[in-house]
Design an enzyme around this catalytic site. Structure first.
Site: not given
Length: 356
Positions: A160, A179, A236-238, A262, A267, A299
């Site tokens: 992603i 990373d 948009t991940s966690r 998101d 949540e 999400h």
């Protein structure tokens, strides 16, 4: 083979049923029972009689839930998502449970949604839409910035993250990434750097890493202080990657220029269900919705026809691998007759690759 699906929505029923019917070597032998409830200690009894359960991001598979599943005769856990932070893999290993996820489903779907959030927040198209519906065509308050030439920081460069980088390069952005395990694919689009350098230089920071102990609250009071003033943050991940209280404080101090979410760290109590007729008691979530420079979605980044088809297909393939005793490339727990079950580390030790 009876499969109990939890957190099932109408679209899950459509795509999973279709995928099961098309499965070449199991197909008609799968009986699927759909439950709208999340899997938890209160609902685990609904899995009685099933050999496998299928779960989603907000289902809870703690030690007690996994033990109960095992006692009910469940032997396989199928995650129809990439993340597995909600599963106690150590307990699953000890119980000898088969656990598999869907690690790669249309990464472009999530990447494209992240870009949509960047564009919406940057150019205020959500506010313009509401204004025009009230015949207000004034431009005051809608000023954005040209993305061309801006620096975009990507935390986590899995499929992603790389897809997001590919799109942002098309906008003419300079790309930085962080990373611990560099991905050769990303090097076509940008350069790796330290987290501190990325945060200090990026005009846009986008999170594309899984939620694991080393990444929980990777965005916190300290790292927010490293960010370039008025930078935009997208997740948009966690939800647990961001310390919500810290980000609210940064917004109030105008250190953070914009926030697009998101996902949200709490949540599970709200997302994927309609709460429009009830009072939301989460003060942090409600506070976020009051900022003009904050977007909160439910999400939905994965939510495309292509992604749902891929998720359902991979989930059923994981199930058929379990049924026939075949090696499953998506296994999170490795099962052997000689050694029992052991978590699959996929090359990780103390350092976790922050990518999905």
């Amino acid at each position: 083979m009876k499969l109990a699906v939890f957190s099932a929505k109408p679209y899950d029923k459509v795509y999973l049923t279709q995928a099961a019917e098309l499965a070449p070597d199991t197909g008609s032998n799968i009986e699927i029972i759909y439950h709208e409830f999340v899997l938890s200690s209160e609902t685990v009894s609904l899995a009685a009689g099933a050999s496998a359960v299928c779960v989603f991001v907000n289902d809870t598979l703690t030690e007690d839930v996994l033990t109960s599943l095992h006692s009910l005769g469940v032997r396989a856990i199928l995650l129809r998502c990439a993340g597995y932070n909600n599963v106690d893999l150590k307990t699953a290993s000890q119980l000898g449970l088969f656990v598999a996820n869907v690690p790669a489903y249309s990464p472009e779907a999530v990447a494209e949604f992240a870009v949509a959030l960047v564009q919406t927040l940057n150019r205020n198209t959500h506010r313009a839409y509401n204004r025009v519906r009230e015949a207000n065509f004034a431009l005051d308050g809608l000023l954005g910035r040209t993305l061309h030439g801006k620096t975009v920081g990507i935390i986590g460069t899995g499929k992603i993250g790389v897809a997001f980088a590919r799109i942002m390069q098309g906008f003419g952005c300079e790309l930085l990434a962080h990373d611990p395990f560099p991905n050769p694919e990303f090097k076509k689009y940008g350069e790796y750097t330290t987290l501190e350098n990325l945060l200090s230089r990026a005009d846009v920071v986008s999170l594309h890493c899984p939620l694991l102990p080393p990444t929980r609250h990777i965005i916190n009071e300290s790292t927010l202080g490293m960010m370039k003033k008025n930078a935009m943050l997208v997740n948009t991940s966690r939800g647990g990657l961001i310390d919500t209280k810290a980000v609210i404080a940064a917004l109030k101090k105008q250190q953070l220029g914009g926030l697009a979410l998101d996902v949200y760290e709490h949540e599970s109590a709200f997302f994927y269900n309609d709460h429009s007729g009830t009072i939301i008691e989460d003060d942090d979530l409600m506070r976020l919705t009051t900022f003009h420079n904050v977007l909160v979605c439910g999400h939905q980044a994965f939510f495309t026809e292509e992604a749902l088809g891929e998720i359902a297909g991979a989930t059923i393939r994981n199930l058929t691998d379990f049924v026939h005793g075949r090696e499953c490339q998506n296994s999170l727990v490795q099962l052997t007759k000689e050694q029992g079950a052991a978590p699959i580390t996929r090359g990780r030790s103390d350092t976790i690759p922050i990518r999905i």
